[in-house]
Design an enzyme around this catalytic site. Structure first.
Site, PDB file in Angstrom:
ATOM      1  N   ARG A  48       0.686  -1.240  -0.023  1.00 40.84           N
ATOM      2  CA  ARG A  48       0.087  -0.131  -0.044  1.00 40.84           C
ATOM      3  C   ARG A  48       0.843   1.221   0.054  1.00 40.84           C
ATOM      4  O   ARG A  48       0.685   2.322  -0.839  1.00 40.84           O
ATOM      5  CB  ARG A  48      -0.979   0.150   1.274  1.00 40.84           C
ATOM      6  N   TYR A 101     -16.409  17.537 -15.205  1.00 40.86           N
ATOM      7  CA  TYR A 101     -16.711  16.181 -15.207  1.00 40.86           C
ATOM      8  C   TYR A 101     -17.550  15.518 -14.215  1.00 40.86           C
ATOM      9  O   TYR A 101     -17.336  16.079 -13.141  1.00 40.86           O
ATOM     10  CB  TYR A 101     -15.237  15.387 -15.192  1.00 40.86           C
ATOM     11  N   ASP A 174      -7.312  19.191 -14.458  1.00 39.55           N
ATOM     12  CA  ASP A 174      -7.707  17.920 -14.751  1.00 39.55           C
ATOM     13  C   ASP A 174      -6.832  17.891 -16.510  1.00 39.55           C
ATOM     14  O   ASP A 174      -7.630  18.189 -17.216  1.00 39.55           O
ATOM     15  CB  ASP A 174      -8.927  17.754 -14.477  1.00 39.55           C
ATOM     16  N   LYS A 199      -8.188   6.946 -19.595  1.00 39.43           N
ATOM     17  CA  LYS A 199      -8.520   7.660 -20.864  1.00 39.43           C
ATOM     18  C   LYS A 199      -7.229   7.276 -21.622  1.00 39.43           C
ATOM     19  O   LYS A 199      -6.726   6.326 -22.131  1.00 39.43           O
ATOM     20  CB  LYS A 199      -8.906   8.926 -20.630  1.00 39.43           C
TER      21      LYS A 199
HETATM   22  C1  LIG Z   1     -12.939   9.787 -16.649  1.00 40.26           C
HETATM   23  C2  LIG Z   1     -12.487  11.252 -16.049  1.00 40.26           C
HETATM   24  C3  LIG Z   1     -12.566  11.255 -14.533  1.00 40.26           C
HETATM   25  C4  LIG Z   1     -12.581  10.249 -13.655  1.00 40.26           C
HETATM   26  O1  LIG Z   1     -11.563   9.309 -14.002  1.00 40.26           O
HETATM   27  P1  LIG Z   1     -11.988   7.567 -13.552  1.00 40.26           P
HETATM   28  O2  LIG Z   1     -10.788   6.910 -13.891  1.00 40.26           O
HETATM   29  O3  LIG Z   1     -13.250   7.402 -14.388  1.00 40.26           O
HETATM   30  O4  LIG Z   1     -12.065   7.662 -11.824  1.00 40.26           O
HETATM   31  C5  LIG Z   1     -11.923  12.645 -14.310  1.00 40.26           C
HETATM   32  N1  LIG Z   1     -11.929  13.650 -15.363  1.00 40.26           N
HETATM   33  C6  LIG Z   1     -11.851  13.390 -16.569  1.00 40.26           C
HETATM   34  C7  LIG Z   1     -12.013  14.393 -17.473  1.00 40.26           C
HETATM   35  C8  LIG Z   1     -12.363  12.238 -16.986  1.00 40.26           C
HETATM   36  O5  LIG Z   1     -12.691  12.227 -18.404  1.00 40.26           O
END
Ligand SMILES: *Cc1c(COP(=O)(O)O)cnc(C)c1O
Length: 387
Positions: A48, A101, A174, A199
């Site tokens: 962890r 998001y 982000d 992504k």
């Molecule tokens: C998918 C996404 C998230 C969240 O990520 P997860 O891996 O699904 O928890 C946050 N910000 C953006 C812009 C996203 O596309």
């Protein structure tokens, strides 16, 4: 190591000293033999706290974003939670995008707020609107996404960094939609960058993960120890990326640059095709010089990415019908994988904001343009639009 792809392939990934294995091993282990009490080999004590496969990913992604320290999490939202709970305390205030998001909005509105962290919304494309939401001495964090989802709005990262730092607030970006290849927020003054590695970083729709990278220089003295605090929270809360998931993301990162170039090539061709259609009424792509934010995007992004949204004549039902007729474009949520995805934000990813000021046009279609052959992608869109 200076080039992006060189770092993607080598940072944090020396060949294994005992076997020579070129690819970092998946250290599927929870614990580590100690050479006498406290005699740790390489600092590893329990997975962890740290695991060598995760360390490799954390070092690689920190190098790609040009930051001091990287952290890998079980999901993008776990990464976000570590930033918010690691750095904010009850009574603090944050500013988030009007079109954040959905999961980010839910985390802030339903979870953080209940624990006493307040928030305001501001349009990311309007620095003055962000400035207007600042509560002096109380606003500790400004959160940006750029480009935004699904309308591809653009925030001026450098301008907002200045506003944040003047107010004594951190700027968090982000960077999921752009990827570390197309945009590096820390070099523009942001303090912290995060990814849903689910992504583009992973890039093959086969893993859920998140990452945080903290800048070398933090713009707010109060948060000079931001990396230690996020690291402490990661270990205390425990939503770490496991060894296999870390390895999958690390593997994805190696090809991030070539994939992103191809995502961009294909997106540009698809935008050109959409422009040729009378039945397409609006196209949202930051690469179009007619789009608001194009100049800012051109300044801070290497290219304009693989996400494209558009509106069709004929209303919501026509949009839903077009989506239903594609054969190569897969109907699904998420984005950033090698395969092209199509979705209807109004009924799918953005259904929860219907009836609010965040509502998206009912005839909007969102594309995550993959890296297949552009001609095939265009032919499939053409037949779907023609009916
Ligand atoms: C998918 C996404 C998230 C969240 O990520 P997860 O891996 O699904 O928890 C946050 N910000 C953006 C812009 C996203 O596309």
């Amino acid at each position: 190591m200076t080039g992006f792809s060189t770092k993607a392939i080598h940072a944090g990934q020396e060949p294994d000293p005992t076997t020579g294995a070129v690819v970092p091993a998946i250290y599927q282990t929870s614990t580590y033999k100690q050479d006498g009490v406290g005699g740790l080999r390489g600092g590893y004590e329990y997975s962890r706290s740290a695991n060598p496969t995760r360390t490799a990913l954390e070092e690689c992604i920190a190098a790609l974003e040009g930051g001091a320290k990287g952290f890998a999490f079980a999901s993008g939202l776990a990464a976000e939670d570590a930033i918010m709970r690691g750095l904010l305390a009850p009574g603090d205030h944050m500013i988030i995008p009007t079109d954040a998001y959905g999961g980010t909005f839910r985390l802030v509105d339903k979870v953080q707020k209940a624990w006493g962290v307040d928030y305001s919304l501001a349009k990311v494309s309007q620095p003055d609107a962000i400035r207007g939401e600042i509560r002096p001495g109380v606003t500790k964090l400004i959160w940006l996404e750029t480009p935004t989802n699904p309308l591809l709005g653009i925030a001026d990262i450098a301008a907002v960094a200045q506003i944040a730092h003047e107010a004594g607030a951190l700027l968090v970006v982000d960077n999921t939609f752009a990827s570390a290849y197309l945009q590096q927020p820390l070099s523009l003054g942001a303090d912290i960058v995060l990814h849903s590695t689910t992504k583009y970083s992973g890039g093959h729709s086969d893993v859920v993960g998140g990452a945080v990278v903290v800048a070398e220089q933090i713009g707010v003295p109060e948060f000079a120890d931001a990396a230690e605090r996020i690291g402490f929270h990661q270990n205390s809360m425990g939503a770490i990326a496991g060894p296999f998931d870390s390895w999958i993301v690390l593997r994805g990162l190696k090809t991030l640059a070539v994939r992103m170039e191809r995502h961009c090539d294909n997106a540009e061709q698809i935008v050109q095709f959409l422009q040729s259609r009378d039945d397409v009424t609006h196209i949202y792509y930051p690469g179009l010089d007619s789009r608001p934010g194009h100049d800012v995007a051109a300044k801070q992004m290497r290219r304009f990415g693989g996400m494209v949204s558009f509106q069709v004549a004929g209303g919501e039902q026509h949009a839903v019908d077009v989506i239903g007729r594609t054969k190569l474009w897969t109907l699904g949520e998420s984005l950033g994988g090698v395969e092209s995805l199509i979705e209807h934000p109004g009924r799918m990813t953005h259904a929860s904001v219907a009836g609010t000021e965040l509502e998206v046009p009912a005839d909007l279609i969102r594309l995550s343009v993959g890296i297949e052959d552009a001609d095939d992608l265009i032919a499939d869109l053409r037949q779907a639009l023609d009916g």
